[in-house]
Design a protein around this motif. Structure first.
Motif, mmCIF file in Angstrom:
data_model
loop_
_atom_site.group_PDB
_atom_site.id
_atom_site.type_symbol
_atom_site.label_atom_id
_atom_site.label_comp_id
_atom_site.label_asym_id
_atom_site.label_seq_id
_atom_site.Cartn_x
_atom_site.Cartn_y
_atom_site.Cartn_z
ATOM 1 N N PRO A 103 0.828 -1.205 0.000
ATOM 2 C CA PRO A 103 0.000 0.000 0.000
ATOM 3 C C PRO A 103 0.867 1.262 0.000
ATOM 4 N N ILE A 104 0.383 2.275 -0.689
ATOM 5 C CA ILE A 104 1.013 3.598 -0.660
ATOM 6 C C ILE A 104 0.164 4.464 0.257
ATOM 7 N N ILE A 105 0.722 4.908 1.352
ATOM 8 C CA ILE A 105 -0.072 5.630 2.347
ATOM 9 C C ILE A 105 -0.032 7.135 2.055
ATOM 10 N N LYS A 106 -1.208 7.691 1.855
ATOM 11 C CA LYS A 106 -1.343 9.125 1.579
ATOM 12 C C LYS A 106 -1.680 9.892 2.849
ATOM 13 N N GLU A 107 -2.564 9.328 3.653
ATOM 14 C CA GLU A 107 -2.979 9.983 4.891
ATOM 15 C C GLU A 107 -3.023 8.962 6.022
ATOM 16 N N MET A 108 -2.679 9.426 7.213
ATOM 17 C CA MET A 108 -2.840 8.599 8.405
ATOM 18 C C MET A 108 -3.284 9.507 9.540
ATOM 19 N N HIS A 109 -4.269 9.032 10.303
ATOM 20 C CA HIS A 109 -4.765 9.824 11.429
ATOM 21 C C HIS A 109 -4.950 8.916 12.637
ATOM 22 N N LEU A 110 -4.449 9.367 13.778
ATOM 23 C CA LEU A 110 -4.648 8.659 15.043
ATOM 24 C C LEU A 110 -5.727 9.374 15.826
ATOM 25 N N GLY A 111 -6.821 8.655 16.111
ATOM 26 C CA GLY A 111 -7.917 9.232 16.874
ATOM 27 C C GLY A 111 -8.222 8.399 18.105
ATOM 28 N N GLY A 112 -9.216 8.835 18.854
ATOM 29 C CA GLY A 112 -9.489 8.120 20.092
ATOM 30 C C GLY A 112 -10.867 8.405 20.641
ATOM 31 N N LEU A 300 -6.202 25.850 1.439
ATOM 32 C CA LEU A 300 -5.643 25.761 0.093
ATOM 33 C C LEU A 300 -6.342 24.672 -0.712
ATOM 34 N N SER A 301 -6.693 23.586 -0.050
ATOM 35 C CA SER A 301 -7.402 22.505 -0.721
ATOM 36 C C SER A 301 -8.802 22.941 -1.131
ATOM 37 N N MET A 302 -9.470 23.690 -0.277
ATOM 38 C CA MET A 302 -10.789 24.202 -0.620
ATOM 39 C C MET A 302 -10.708 25.115 -1.839
ATOM 40 N N GLN A 303 -9.676 25.959 -1.880
ATOM 41 C CA GLN A 303 -9.511 26.887 -2.991
ATOM 42 C C GLN A 303 -9.252 26.154 -4.305
ATOM 43 N N ASN A 310 -14.736 12.533 4.894
ATOM 44 C CA ASN A 310 -14.955 11.124 5.180
ATOM 45 C C ASN A 310 -15.123 10.969 6.693
ATOM 46 N N PHE A 311 -14.924 9.756 7.203
ATOM 47 C CA PHE A 311 -15.152 9.531 8.632
ATOM 48 C C PHE A 311 -14.119 10.240 9.508
ATOM 49 N N MET A 312 -13.060 10.766 8.911
ATOM 50 C CA MET A 312 -12.096 11.572 9.660
ATOM 51 C C MET A 312 -12.490 13.056 9.632
ATOM 52 N N GLY A 313 -13.609 13.389 8.977
ATOM 53 C CA GLY A 313 -14.026 14.784 8.840
ATOM 54 C C GLY A 313 -13.537 15.333 7.516
ATOM 55 N N TYR A 314 -13.242 16.639 7.473
ATOM 56 C CA TYR A 314 -12.710 17.242 6.258
ATOM 57 C C TYR A 314 -11.225 16.941 6.141
ATOM 58 N N THR A 315 -10.796 16.594 4.944
ATOM 59 C CA THR A 315 -9.388 16.317 4.698
ATOM 60 C C THR A 315 -8.938 17.113 3.475
ATOM 61 N N ALA A 316 -7.632 17.381 3.423
ATOM 62 C CA ALA A 316 -7.085 18.227 2.365
ATOM 63 C C ALA A 316 -6.918 17.482 1.045
ATOM 64 N N SER A 317 -7.049 16.173 1.064
ATOM 65 C CA SER A 317 -6.930 15.404 -0.169
ATOM 66 C C SER A 317 -7.818 14.171 -0.079
ATOM 67 N N LYS A 318 -8.045 13.549 -1.218
ATOM 68 C CA LYS A 318 -8.949 12.402 -1.292
ATOM 69 C C LYS A 318 -8.179 11.133 -1.601
#
Length: 454
Positions: A103-112, A300-303, A310-318
């Motif tokens: 896998p090529i990882i683009k985003e990673m988020h640690l939540g709790g 910048l992503s919005m612009q 997604n389930f992480m909320g708003y993200t700067a890329s898809k």
């Protein structure tokens, strides 16, 4: 004027981190086999082009915050850390068996939970265990949720060393009375320390979460919190309504009475004041409930039109595929959703049996995929169109009829093959999405399932 509109349109509705929303998932036709198949298809289509996202749920907290609706386990026993990380890495290995390439990882988020409940050493073990079996996308983004009271320099440095550049801190409110009610005592000095430490180490985006509608919260409390926020000037902010859903099993929203919450009128005033103050500070509104400085990647992503939700909320890329690891995590293949079991013991049992620990989900049909696209467009771009045949669905005329009153109120513009939410209508985008949500329209819930839209 805004007060009247908020009063009119403040109803219970989904937050649309997915479509279909979780209460409308078809679990009867879902299976682990179908979920794996949908993920393999998505991975083969998108891994080389855009990579995948990872969400990792770290559920442990040392104390219960009574505003929180997240899945958590309260304990002061840090001996739970190592077995949990071992299990998450085992779950990751079960997913790796599905793929023919790394896998090529683009985003990673640690939540709790509280990710910073875990020691810096255990967090590095977790991340390194994933990185050694994967590749990194060119412009990857790693982020985590930190508790201002226990996020240390060592935590920040350890995660920085393995690629993290964004951290978000849960502030909620700085008033002591409110903090006592929600069982989250954290002085401004702690938030300031954690924010400054992140910047000293080199984090490029520091976020704060602020909530309105909390028990005993007044207008002055909201004003004081935002003025203190101005002093620290985080790169991005979430300013959102407290979602009071005490009927949801397993959440901790029992530490205060309903009568302790602000009235609907006061809550609306808190919302309006907060938005006004944030605009004066220089924050730009991003989608729903989010704000950012013009230098932050979210703005910048919005612009550029690249904002995603997604389930992480708003993200700067898809990314088309998002894998959720850990208890209660939700995965998204674009063609399907899957949620892990919520209990830690059940999670361990399935992992030990070499079974991906999914217990419910939904495989999207053609109609779901079309409507999902419209709802994503509305949530991220405040507009959508059906000028191409494959984006048309038969209930569009009914949806537009429902939205006529919102158009009359100046909240959106309807044309022959598109709608666009106006600036005044952006706070009500959830209401607009509800008109497109054919599953919700076909079967309204018998009991309240969702928080209020404003």
């Amino acid at each position: 004027m805004l007060s009247n509109l908020v009063n009119k349109y403040n109803i219970a509705g989904p937050r649309y981190t997915s479509y279909p929303t979780v209460p409308y998932w078809n679990n009867e036709t879902f299976s682990l086999k179908k979920w794996k198949s949908s993920l393999i298809t998505s991975f083969n289509e998108s891994n080389l082009d855009e990579g995948i996202s990872l969400y990792i749920h770290l559920p442990f907290c040392e104390s219960l915050c009574t505003f929180c609706g997240c899945n958590k386990r309260i304990t002061k026993q840090h001996s739970v850390e190592s077995p949990y990380i071992t299990a998450v890495l085992k779950e990751w290995s079960l997913y790796l068996e599905l793929f023919d390439e790394k896998p090529i990882i683009k985003e990673m988020h640690l939540g709790g939970g509280t990710p910073t409940f875990f020691s810096p050493e255990n967090l590095k073990r977790l991340i390194n265990g994933i990185l050694k079996t994967s590749k990194l996308a060119k412009n990857y983004e790693f982020s985590f949720e930190g508790h201002p009271n226990n996020t240390t320099r060592e935590h920040l440095q350890a995660l920085y060393d393995v690629g993290f550049r964004r951290v978000s801190y849960g502030v909620q409110d700085y008033n002591e009375t409110v903090q006592k009610a929600i069982h989250r005592i954290q002085p401004f000095e702690n938030v300031k320390r954690a924010t400054q430490l992140a910047r000293e180490i080199g984090y490029t985006s520091v976020g704060h979460d602020i909530i309105f509608g909390l028990p005993f919260q007044t207008l002055d409390h909201v004003k004081e919190t935002i003025l203190k926020t101005k002093e620290l000037l985080p790169d991005r902010l979430a300013f959102y309504s407290y979602a009071h859903v005490p009927w949801m099993k397993g959440n901790g929203q029992r530490g205060f009475k309903d009568t302790d919450l602000p009235s609907a009128e006061l809550k609306r005033a808190q919302y309006e004041l907060g938005k006004e103050l944030l605009a004066k500070v220089g924050y730009q509104e991003i989608g729903m409930d989010h704000f950012a400085l013009t230098t932050d990647s979210l703005y910048l992503s919005m612009q550029s039109g690249g904002l995603h939700r997604n389930f992480m909320g708003y993200t700067a890329s898809k990314t088309q595929a998002m894998i959720g690891l850990g208890v209660s995590s939700i995965s998204d293949s674009w063609y399907g959703f899957a949620q892990n079991v919520k209990g830690i013991e059940a999670y361990y049992h399935l992992i030990n049996e070499n079974i991906i620990p999914v217990y419910r989900g939904h495989i999207l049909n053609e109609e779901d995929l079309v409507i999902r696209k419209h709802i994503l467009n509305l949530m991220c771009q405040f507009k959508t169109s059906w000028n191409e045949n494959h984006l048309y669905f038969k209930e569009i005329p009914e949806a537009l009829m429902q939205l006529k009153e919102m158009e009359a109120d100046g909240l959106l513009n309807i044309s022959s093959n598109s709608i666009e939410v106006t600036k005044a209508g952006q706070p009500f985008v959830r209401n607009v999405c509800m008109a497109f949500d054919v599953l919700l329209q076909r079967k309204q819930p018998d009991v309240q399932l969702f928080s209020m839209t404003v």
